[in-house]
Write a protein that holds these residues in place. Structure first.
Motif, PDB file in Angstrom:
ATOM      1  N   LEU A  36     -37.206  -1.892 -24.259  1.00  0.00           N
ATOM      2  CA  LEU A  36     -36.582  -0.518 -24.319  1.00  0.00           C
ATOM      3  C   LEU A  36     -35.458  -0.527 -23.105  1.00  0.00           C
ATOM      4  CD1 LEU A  36     -39.523   1.820 -24.450  1.00  0.00           C
ATOM      5  CD2 LEU A  36     -38.185   0.817 -26.223  1.00  0.00           C
ATOM      6  N   LEU A  37     -34.709   0.596 -23.083  1.00  0.00           N
ATOM      7  CA  LEU A  37     -33.600   0.852 -22.220  1.00  0.00           C
ATOM      8  C   LEU A  37     -33.996   0.786 -20.618  1.00  0.00           C
ATOM      9  CD1 LEU A  37     -30.720   2.827 -23.995  1.00  0.00           C
ATOM     10  CD2 LEU A  37     -30.845   0.384 -23.948  1.00  0.00           C
ATOM     11  N   ASP A  38     -35.231   1.330 -20.666  1.00  0.00           N
ATOM     12  CA  ASP A  38     -35.826   1.395 -19.266  1.00  0.00           C
ATOM     13  C   ASP A  38     -36.505   0.089 -18.811  1.00  0.00           C
ATOM     14  OD1 ASP A  38     -38.189   1.104 -20.884  1.00  0.00           O
ATOM     15  OD2 ASP A  38     -38.740   3.322 -20.592  1.00  0.00           O
ATOM     16  N   GLY A  39     -36.493  -0.894 -19.695  1.00  0.00           N
ATOM     17  CA  GLY A  39     -36.867  -2.118 -19.239  1.00  0.00           C
ATOM     18  C   GLY A  39     -38.407  -2.439 -19.635  1.00  0.00           C
ATOM     19  N   GLY A  40     -39.229  -1.625 -20.287  1.00  0.00           N
ATOM     20  CA  GLY A  40     -40.410  -1.716 -20.680  1.00  0.00           C
ATOM     21  C   GLY A  40     -40.339  -2.749 -21.838  1.00  0.00           C
ATOM     22  N   THR A  41     -41.270  -3.703 -21.840  1.00  0.00           N
ATOM     23  CA  THR A  41     -41.507  -4.777 -23.128  1.00  0.00           C
ATOM     24  C   THR A  41     -42.296  -4.120 -24.075  1.00  0.00           C
ATOM     25  OG1 THR A  41     -40.850  -6.458 -21.561  1.00  0.00           O
ATOM     26  CG2 THR A  41     -42.128  -7.257 -23.657  1.00  0.00           C
ATOM     27  N   PHE A  42     -41.936  -4.246 -25.368  1.00  0.00           N
ATOM     28  CA  PHE A  42     -42.694  -3.931 -26.502  1.00  0.00           C
ATOM     29  C   PHE A  42     -43.146  -5.056 -27.337  1.00  0.00           C
ATOM     30  CE2 PHE A  42     -38.450  -3.189 -27.942  1.00  0.00           C
ATOM     31  CZ  PHE A  42     -38.435  -3.802 -29.142  1.00  0.00           C
ATOM     32  N   ASP A  43     -42.310  -6.365 -27.212  1.00  0.00           N
ATOM     33  CA  ASP A  43     -42.801  -7.495 -27.978  1.00  0.00           C
ATOM     34  C   ASP A  43     -42.137  -8.509 -27.501  1.00  0.00           C
ATOM     35  OD1 ASP A  43     -43.877  -9.004 -29.947  1.00  0.00           O
ATOM     36  OD2 ASP A  43     -42.660  -8.187 -31.889  1.00  0.00           O
ATOM     37  N   SER A  44     -42.773  -9.797 -27.272  1.00  0.00           N
ATOM     38  CA  SER A  44     -42.237 -11.093 -26.751  1.00  0.00           C
ATOM     39  C   SER A  44     -43.082 -12.098 -27.395  1.00  0.00           C
ATOM     40  CB  SER A  44     -42.602 -10.900 -25.131  1.00  0.00           C
ATOM     41  OG  SER A  44     -42.190 -12.039 -24.557  1.00  0.00           O
ATOM     42  N   PHE A  56     -28.797  -8.788 -27.440  1.00  0.00           N
ATOM     43  CA  PHE A  56     -28.316  -7.605 -28.408  1.00  0.00           C
ATOM     44  C   PHE A  56     -29.087  -6.250 -27.956  1.00  0.00           C
ATOM     45  CE2 PHE A  56     -28.701 -11.836 -30.802  1.00  0.00           C
ATOM     46  CZ  PHE A  56     -27.265 -11.780 -31.010  1.00  0.00           C
ATOM     47  N   THR A  57     -28.076  -5.400 -28.124  1.00  0.00           N
ATOM     48  CA  THR A  57     -28.432  -4.064 -27.911  1.00  0.00           C
ATOM     49  C   THR A  57     -28.314  -3.330 -29.341  1.00  0.00           C
ATOM     50  OG1 THR A  57     -27.361  -3.745 -25.702  1.00  0.00           O
ATOM     51  CG2 THR A  57     -27.880  -1.722 -26.999  1.00  0.00           C
ATOM     52  N   VAL A  58     -29.321  -3.040 -30.011  1.00  0.00           N
ATOM     53  CA  VAL A  58     -29.649  -2.561 -31.370  1.00  0.00           C
ATOM     54  C   VAL A  58     -29.518  -0.731 -31.341  1.00  0.00           C
ATOM     55  CG1 VAL A  58     -30.896  -2.710 -33.385  1.00  0.00           C
ATOM     56  CG2 VAL A  58     -30.846  -4.483 -31.813  1.00  0.00           C
ATOM     57  N   PRO A  59     -28.729  -0.096 -32.114  1.00  0.00           N
ATOM     58  CA  PRO A  59     -28.884   1.350 -32.354  1.00  0.00           C
ATOM     59  C   PRO A  59     -30.008   1.459 -33.185  1.00  0.00           C
ATOM     60  CG  PRO A  59     -27.146   0.459 -33.580  1.00  0.00           C
ATOM     61  CD  PRO A  59     -27.535  -0.782 -32.756  1.00  0.00           C
ATOM     62  N   PRO A  60     -30.586   3.010 -33.006  1.00  0.00           N
ATOM     63  CA  PRO A  60     -31.619   3.301 -34.117  1.00  0.00           C
ATOM     64  C   PRO A  60     -31.655   2.894 -35.460  1.00  0.00           C
ATOM     65  CG  PRO A  60     -30.989   4.968 -32.378  1.00  0.00           C
ATOM     66  CD  PRO A  60     -29.950   4.082 -32.283  1.00  0.00           C
ATOM     67  N   HIS A  61     -30.417   3.045 -35.817  1.00  0.00           N
ATOM     68  CA  HIS A  61     -30.136   2.928 -37.552  1.00  0.00           C
ATOM     69  C   HIS A  61     -30.434   1.522 -37.973  1.00  0.00           C
ATOM     70  CE1 HIS A  61     -26.072   2.181 -36.291  1.00  0.00           C
ATOM     71  NE2 HIS A  61     -25.834   1.499 -37.338  1.00  0.00           N
ATOM     72  N   LEU A  62     -30.054   0.596 -36.936  1.00  0.00           N
ATOM     73  CA  LEU A  62     -30.273  -0.963 -37.273  1.00  0.00           C
ATOM     74  C   LEU A  62     -31.535  -1.412 -36.551  1.00  0.00           C
ATOM     75  CD1 LEU A  62     -26.647  -2.469 -36.761  1.00  0.00           C
ATOM     76  CD2 LEU A  62     -27.868  -1.580 -38.916  1.00  0.00           C
ATOM     77  N   GLN A  74     -45.053   0.954 -32.743  1.00  0.00           N
ATOM     78  CA  GLN A  74     -45.805   1.015 -31.525  1.00  0.00           C
ATOM     79  C   GLN A  74     -45.327   0.567 -30.301  1.00  0.00           C
ATOM     80  OE1 GLN A  74     -49.665  -1.419 -31.862  1.00  0.00           O
ATOM     81  NE2 GLN A  74     -50.142  -0.677 -30.013  1.00  0.00           N
ATOM     82  N   GLY A  75     -44.902   1.217 -29.242  1.00  0.00           N
ATOM     83  CA  GLY A  75     -44.141   0.941 -27.988  1.00  0.00           C
ATOM     84  C   GLY A  75     -42.857   1.139 -28.308  1.00  0.00           C
ATOM     85  N   VAL A  76     -42.342   1.929 -29.320  1.00  0.00           N
ATOM     86  CA  VAL A  76     -40.882   2.164 -29.318  1.00  0.00           C
ATOM     87  C   VAL A  76     -40.803   3.689 -29.901  1.00  0.00           C
ATOM     88  CG1 VAL A  76     -38.717   1.726 -30.545  1.00  0.00           C
ATOM     89  CG2 VAL A  76     -40.253  -0.212 -29.949  1.00  0.00           C
ATOM     90  N   PRO A  77     -40.702   4.648 -29.024  1.00  0.00           N
ATOM     91  CA  PRO A  77     -40.271   6.041 -29.590  1.00  0.00           C
ATOM     92  C   PRO A  77     -39.203   6.222 -30.701  1.00  0.00           C
ATOM     93  CG  PRO A  77     -40.139   5.668 -27.300  1.00  0.00           C
ATOM     94  CD  PRO A  77     -40.126   4.739 -27.651  1.00  0.00           C
ATOM     95  N   PRO A  78     -39.364   7.332 -31.468  1.00  0.00           N
ATOM     96  CA  PRO A  78     -38.510   7.187 -32.575  1.00  0.00           C
ATOM     97  C   PRO A  78     -36.981   7.409 -32.174  1.00  0.00           C
ATOM     98  CG  PRO A  78     -40.265   8.863 -32.806  1.00  0.00           C
ATOM     99  CD  PRO A  78     -40.385   8.213 -31.334  1.00  0.00           C
ATOM    100  N   ASN A  79     -36.087   7.084 -32.840  1.00  0.00           N
ATOM    101  CA  ASN A  79     -34.662   7.005 -32.596  1.00  0.00           C
ATOM    102  C   ASN A  79     -34.202   6.370 -30.988  1.00  0.00           C
ATOM    103  OD1 ASN A  79     -33.785   8.541 -34.712  1.00  0.00           O
ATOM    104  ND2 ASN A  79     -34.721  10.356 -33.869  1.00  0.00           N
ATOM    105  N   SER A  80     -35.030   5.276 -30.914  1.00  0.00           N
ATOM    106  CA  SER A  80     -34.791   4.477 -29.710  1.00  0.00           C
ATOM    107  C   SER A  80     -33.504   3.415 -29.879  1.00  0.00           C
ATOM    108  CB  SER A  80     -35.922   4.190 -29.096  1.00  0.00           C
ATOM    109  OG  SER A  80     -37.006   5.045 -28.937  1.00  0.00           O
ATOM    110  N   VAL A  81     -32.813   3.323 -28.840  1.00  0.00           N
ATOM    111  CA  VAL A  81     -31.991   1.977 -28.813  1.00  0.00           C
ATOM    112  C   VAL A  81     -32.889   0.997 -28.013  1.00  0.00           C
ATOM    113  CG1 VAL A  81     -30.134   1.059 -27.739  1.00  0.00           C
ATOM    114  CG2 VAL A  81     -30.006   3.445 -28.610  1.00  0.00           C
TER     115      VAL A  81
END
Length: 641
Positions: free
Chosen positions: A74-82, A118-124, A132-139
């Protein structure tokens, strides 16, 4: 694995294609990224920052199978998958919705071993649903390393044969239909049962003859020498009436039954029952619903089996149809040092061994201290296609060899109607000068020589080859050339002679439009050339342009009132015109006759009469023109001037 939640898997690929792009924003036209530089891709909101340059310039494409390491944050640095945390890279197919669209679109811009953020916008990315680990509409951000990829090709574009390139070939040339191939393959079912395999050294066969199953040559045509691939072959694509074939095939279980079915199909077509002919149509890449019996030590292939084929094109030997009629073939054993080939008129130095089909050698040149053979090539000779240092096998049909006669050679006798085989090595050659490299005198001499070669071919009945010689001769003295005042008369005579002789060839080949064109060239510079008028009139009569033929005959008789051949043609033309006028009169009288009560019968009768008249016209013209042709062969044949 960066899987996409079903609710948010809305592909944006189509939309990306339709986006309006501003100048300079298309990634293909923009300069390469430098390390640390960031750029938005295609105005999509997807951003790419280059962290480490890759190798080479090639990038994967949609449909390819890629292997990557990635870390999703996430943009705050939290890892959701690796994949790094799992210590195992991920493999997936681009553009199939197996990962978020932003990753698909970003990875196709990467080279091997490249690392990018890569910085991915929500629609992509994960959209309104999140994961899981990614809130809705998250970059979200992905740090990606492209380890490798396998190029995937849909060979027939119907999903029947999928080719995965495991190892690229070493030449940028693909085999053709006539080429001889050396391949290795191993065929498995989806449960890894091996159902076919070549010896360790591979197997040789000609592309046109096929091998194992229809998918094999289809795939090989797309491969390069040294290429290794994995094929996934679907059982078949067939017409609905295949059930009848299956019943017959399983009843007989032999190739003979299939041959009978093919014969049946053509018989039905001949009878006009095209719907029934569909019964025996199969379009199969594998073995379809019939499977294959056990062969040698390999088990049977069950019906409707998907085949997995590990295939390597070890090498191939190009085969060329030299004459275009499948009567002279050249198979290249060793390629020359460059791509510059000898041409027609080149002085070549070769050595060769000549033998019969059974291996009996009847002639050798250039071996055991003997001098090699030196000669000037003709257009239909295989050596005219060879490069310096090339070694080839040339197989020659009797028509281009010794024909139907017995020939005694140095070592052995060549029986009548023998196919002969030459193993030829091109030691050296000197190409014939091109017209622009010649002096005026050289052009005139070359044109005269080629015209005489054409005359010899014409007299031996080889009209197509003769026409090529006349065309070549005319090219050397064409109107674009700049000749001295003293040469103009000679050049004009050569041009006229070549065009007239070319027209004679066209008449023999039933190329009447070609004859008209060449005769018209002559008449442009010699308005009353009797031969040109005579041959053009012949062509007009063949095309049923009787009025134009009459004009040419009239002009020819004005120039030469006593010409016997032209007078005979005039007589035959009058007969044709008379017959044509009678038929026209009959036709028009029928058209304006009182209407009968049974109009349907009258209409039918008129149609029959028209058809018979057209048929009669064609038969009369053909008969009369045969008479004229016999006369013209003796009186106005090839111009030897």
């Amino acid at each position: 694995m960066v899987v996409v939640d079903g609710a948010s898997n809305v592909s944006q690929l189509g939309e990306v294609d339709d986006l309006d792009e501003e100048p300079g924003e298309v990634i293909e036209s923009a300069p390469p990224l430098c390390v640390g530089q960031e750029r938005e891709l295609n105005n999509s909101g997807l951003k790419k920052r280059l962290l480490h340059k890759g190798i080479g310039w090639e990038t994967p494409d949609f449909g390819d199978e890629v292997t990557v390491h990635y870390v999703g944050t996430l943009l705050d640095g939290g890892t959701f998958d690796s994949t790094r945390d799992r210590n195992e890279p991920s493999t997936f197919t681009l553009g199939r919705g197996e990962v978020v669209d932003g990753l698909d679109q970003g990875i196709v811009t990467m080279t091997q071993e490249e690392i990018a953020l890569f910085t991915v916008p929500p629609h992509l990315g994960y959209g309104e649903a999140g994961r899981q680990g990614v809130p809705p509409n998250s970059v979200v951000q992905f740090q990606v390393q492209l380890i490798s990829w396998i190029t995937v090709v849909d060979v027939c574009r119907d999903g029947g044969i999928i080719k995965k390139i495991l190892e690229k070939g070493n030449r940028n040339v693909q085999p053709g239909d006539l080429d001889e191939l050396l391949v290795k393959y191993k065929v498995k079912l989806v449960d890894d049962t091996i159902v076919a395999q070549t010896p360790e050294e591979g197997i040789e066969f000609y592309m046109k003859d096929g091998q194992f199953c229809p998918a094999m040559p289809k795939a090989i045509k797309t491969m390069k020498s040294g290429e290794k691939v994995k094929l996934i072959v679907q059982p078949q694509c067939m017409l609905p009436s295949i059930l009848i074939i299956n019943m017959l095939y399983h009843s007989f279980r032999s190739y003979a039954s299939l041959i009978l079915l093919v014969i049946w199909r053509f018989l039905l077509q001949w009878l006009g029952k095209e719907q029934s002919a569909c019964i025996v149509m199969i379009i199969a890449d594998g073995f379809g619903d019939v499977g294959r019996d056990a062969e040698n030590e390999f088990p049977l292939i069950p019906p409707s089996s998907v085949l997995i084929i590990d295939l390597e094109l070890v090498s191939f030997k190009p085969v060329i149809d030299v004459t275009g009629d499948s009567k002279v073939f050249k198979k290249i054993l060793v390629e020359g040092a460059n791509t510059i080939a000898a041409n027609e008129g080149a002085t070549v130095t070769v050595r060769y061994t000549a033998k019969l089909e059974d291996g009996t050698i009847f002639e050798k040149k250039g071996f055991d201290g003997e001098n090699p053979l030196q000669f000037i090539t003709d257009e239909d000779q295989a050596v005219a296609t060879m490069t310096k240092g090339e070694r080839s096998i040339v197989t020659i049909h009797p028509e281009y060899g010794y024909g139907s006669i017995e020939v005694k050679q140095d070592i052995s006798i060549v029986p009548p109607s023998s196919i002969i085989i030459y193993e030829v090595e091109m030691l050296d050659f000197v190409k014939e000068k091109a017209p622009w490299e010649m002096s005026d005198q050289e052009k005139i001499e070359t044109a005269g020589r080629k015209k005489e070669e054409g005359n010899l071919l014409f007299k031996s009945g080889k009209y197509q080859r003769a026409r090529k010689k006349y065309d070549k001769a005319a090219d050397y003295v064409n109107e674009c050339g700049i000749f001295g005042d003293g040469d103009h008369k000679v050049v004009k005579t050569l041009q006229v002679s070549c065009w007239l002789n070319g027209a004679a060839c066209c008449l023999k080949l039933n190329n009447f439009r070609g004859a008209i064109k060449l005769c018209s060239k002559v008449l442009d510079i010699e308005f009353h050339n009797v031969k040109a008028l005579y041959r053009r009139a012949q062509a007009y009569m063949k095309t049923a342009d009787l009025d134009l033929a009459q004009l040419d005959i009239k002009k020819a008789l004005e120039a030469d009132p006593q010409n016997r051949e032209v007078k005979l043609m005039q007589k035959n033309l009058k007969q044709l015109q008379g017959e044509s006028n009678k038929r026209d009169a009959k036709l028009y009288s029928n058209m304006f006759a009182p209407m009968r009560n049974d109009t349907a019968v009258a209409t039918k009768k008129l149609k029959v009469e028209k058809a018979e008249d057209k048929k009669g016209d064609a038969e009369v013209v053909a008969t009369e023109m045969e008479k004229i042709a016999v006369s013209s062969d003796s009186g106005m044949a090839v111009d030897s001037c």
